[in-house]
Design a protein around this motif. Structure first.
Motif, mmCIF file in Angstrom:
data_model
loop_
_atom_site.group_PDB
_atom_site.id
_atom_site.type_symbol
_atom_site.label_atom_id
_atom_site.label_comp_id
_atom_site.label_asym_id
_atom_site.label_seq_id
_atom_site.Cartn_x
_atom_site.Cartn_y
_atom_site.Cartn_z
ATOM 1 N N ARG A 186 40.384 49.451 33.279
ATOM 2 C CA ARG A 186 39.622 48.102 33.626
ATOM 3 C C ARG A 186 40.072 47.031 32.578
ATOM 4 N NH1 ARG A 186 34.344 47.966 31.799
ATOM 5 N NH2 ARG A 186 35.078 48.604 29.773
ATOM 6 N N ASP A 187 40.252 47.375 31.314
ATOM 7 C CA ASP A 187 40.705 46.267 30.393
ATOM 8 C C ASP A 187 42.081 45.761 30.665
ATOM 9 O OD1 ASP A 187 38.463 46.885 29.252
ATOM 10 O OD2 ASP A 187 39.078 48.218 27.456
ATOM 11 N N CYS B 159 41.474 43.344 33.516
ATOM 12 C CA CYS B 159 41.114 42.155 33.189
ATOM 13 C C CYS B 159 42.068 41.304 32.459
ATOM 14 C CB CYS B 159 39.902 42.398 32.474
ATOM 15 S SG CYS B 159 38.960 41.214 31.520
ATOM 16 N N GLY C 181 34.513 51.540 34.512
ATOM 17 C CA GLY C 181 35.099 51.404 35.580
ATOM 18 C C GLY C 181 34.952 50.216 36.130
ATOM 19 N N ASN C 182 33.914 49.307 35.587
ATOM 20 C CA ASN C 182 33.293 48.178 36.158
ATOM 21 C C ASN C 182 33.995 46.707 35.832
ATOM 22 O OD1 ASN C 182 31.154 45.844 35.852
ATOM 23 N ND2 ASN C 182 30.751 46.681 37.779
ATOM 24 N N LEU C 183 34.287 45.921 36.720
ATOM 25 C CA LEU C 183 34.741 44.457 36.225
ATOM 26 C C LEU C 183 34.191 43.750 37.207
ATOM 27 C CD1 LEU C 183 36.495 42.757 34.148
ATOM 28 C CD2 LEU C 183 38.303 43.005 35.783
ATOM 29 N N ILE D 170 36.611 50.687 39.640
ATOM 30 C CA ILE D 170 37.784 51.651 39.449
ATOM 31 C C ILE D 170 37.328 53.007 39.420
ATOM 32 C CG2 ILE D 170 39.915 52.144 37.893
ATOM 33 C CD1 ILE D 170 39.396 49.232 36.727
#
Ligand SMILES: *Cc1c(COP(=O)(O)O)cnc(C)c1O
Length: 398
Positions: free
Chosen positions: A274-275, A278, A300-302, A358
């Motif tokens: 995720r990072d 981003c 897992g969230n963005l 994700i």
């Protein structure tokens, strides 16, 4: 030829883990008995499988097996929890509290209660998506019987502070329900540690089958009472009549166990992906905002908002990347997400927002492909729609 699409929509649903499928298979053709047929071996084998699954789920939750009720999914669990508790406790009071950012499967039953003469309070959240505890404290009244606050948001991934919320509701003698469809298996959440009273789970959000869910309700201190919504054979202690789906029950139990045993390692891996996603996007593009709190969130969230980009064109351009947008596209006229609206995102930016979810099978290569594609599509759209009106309107409060 084009590569196969990348699935980054794990908040919408997840594939069934092959280990789950394998555990389910015998219950379709060999152990096919009706768990309510107590008089013969077929039924008894099915009943044993169900009771074992109940034990396994209880142990993942830190609960006891008789507190686990099987439903058709988190939608039904939420309806049973909210409508069932509101009816059961109506003599004590008819006031229910929830959040503006809840899933529709919470907001709609609460709206139904309002139509039925209950009083309801829909609390605003902070620009981070988090609930400020003082806001809840001020909203609780003498006739409040139930508070429903989701554990993890399905759009912006933020994690509410259930420990603090639960301490408050317990202190005030109010029941706390949590929609944990997105949180279970991804963050630590045990009912012997967090003072929630009812908790909803969905099979298909945790690499289990669709059409199965769990409602956990606390059996003592306090013992939660519910009025059933569905009547028939008196299954599930009368709370949810209907022949049990034994394969799905075995499936959700296996999925929850796997999720729990792999949770810590998987959370680190997903957080890393995720990072990476981003950083790659933010490193290449300006006018991008991250929606929701940066720290208290699902690994897992963005959720990103893109300034200067028309929403529909964004999703159309991303055909080979399966993500969700910030619009509810159930109608011809897409409505901006109520969650993004609640955290102060303008309708234009909400339409030009993407939710990335994700999951277990995503690879670094897929994340890099998705990031490159998003950058390419956004650059292209900004070039052909220069000066789009949504540009930089996204400045978030704070
Ligand atoms: C998916 C989801 C639901 C609905 O679950 P179903 O099992 O599909 O009914 C409810 N709440 C949240 C937060 C969800 O993500």
């Amino acid at each position: 030829m084009s590569e196969s699409p990348v699935y980054l929509d794990h908040h919408a649903t997840t594939p069934v883990d092959p280990r789950v499928v394998e555990a389910m298979l015998p219950y379709f053709t060999q152990q096919f008995g009706n768990a309510a047929s107590r008089t013969h071996a077929f039924g008894q084998a099915a009943q044993r499988a169900v009771e074992e699954a109940r034990e396994r789920i209880a142990s993942v939750l830190g609960a006891s097996a008789r507190e686990v009720v099987f439903t058709s999914g988190a939608t039904e669990s939420n309806n049973l929890a909210i409508l069932g508790a509101a009816e059961a406790y109506a003599a004590r009071g008819k006031h229910v509290i929830t959040l503006a950012t809840e899933h529709k499967a919470v907001l709609d039953p609460v709206a139904h209660l309002a139509e039925k003469g209950y009083e309801t309070t829909i609390l605003a959240v902070e620009p981070t998506g988090l609930l400020e505890i003082e806001r809840l404290e001020a909203a609780i009244r003498d006739d409040t019987v139930l508070v429903s606050v989701m554990a993890a948001n399905n759009e912006i991934g933020v994690l509410q502070d259930l420990a603090a919320i639960g301490r408050l509701t317990r202190d005030r003698g109010v029941l706390l329900h949590t929609d944990a469809a997105q949180a279970i298996g991804k963050v630590e959440l045990r009912v012997d540690e967090v003072p929630v009273d009812l908790l909803s789970i969905s099979g298909h959000k945790v690499y289990g089958p669709k059409g199965i869910g769990v409602l956990w309700l606390r059996g003592k201190n306090p013992r939660v009472r519910l009025r059933a919504r569905q009547f028939g054979g008196g299954h599930e202690r009368g709370l949810r009549s209907g022949t049990l789906d034994v394969p799905a029950i075995v499936g959700i139990a296996t999925a929850l166990e796997l999720g729990e045993s792999e949770r810590a390692i998987e959370a680190r891996r997903l957080g890393g992906l995720r990072d990476r996603l981003c950083e790659r996007i933010l490193g290449e593009l300006d006018d991008v905002v991250v929606h929701g709190d940066r720290d208290r969130r699902l690994p897992g969230n963005l959720n990103l908002g893109f300034g200067g980009v028309p929403g529909e064109a964004l999703l159309t351009g991303l055909r080979d990347i399966a993500v969700s947008s910030g619009s509810a596209c159930t109608s011809a006229d897409p409505q901006p997400s109520h969650v993004l609206a609640a955290i102060g995102v303008s309708p234009q930016v909400a339409h030009a927002s993407l939710r990335f979810g994700i999951g277990r099978h995503n690879t670094t290569a897929e994340i890099d492909r998705a990031a490159a594609r998003v950058v390419e599509v956004v650059r292209h759209l900004r070039a052909i729609y220069p000066g789009d009106e949504s540009r930089f309107e996204t400045v978030r409060p704070e």
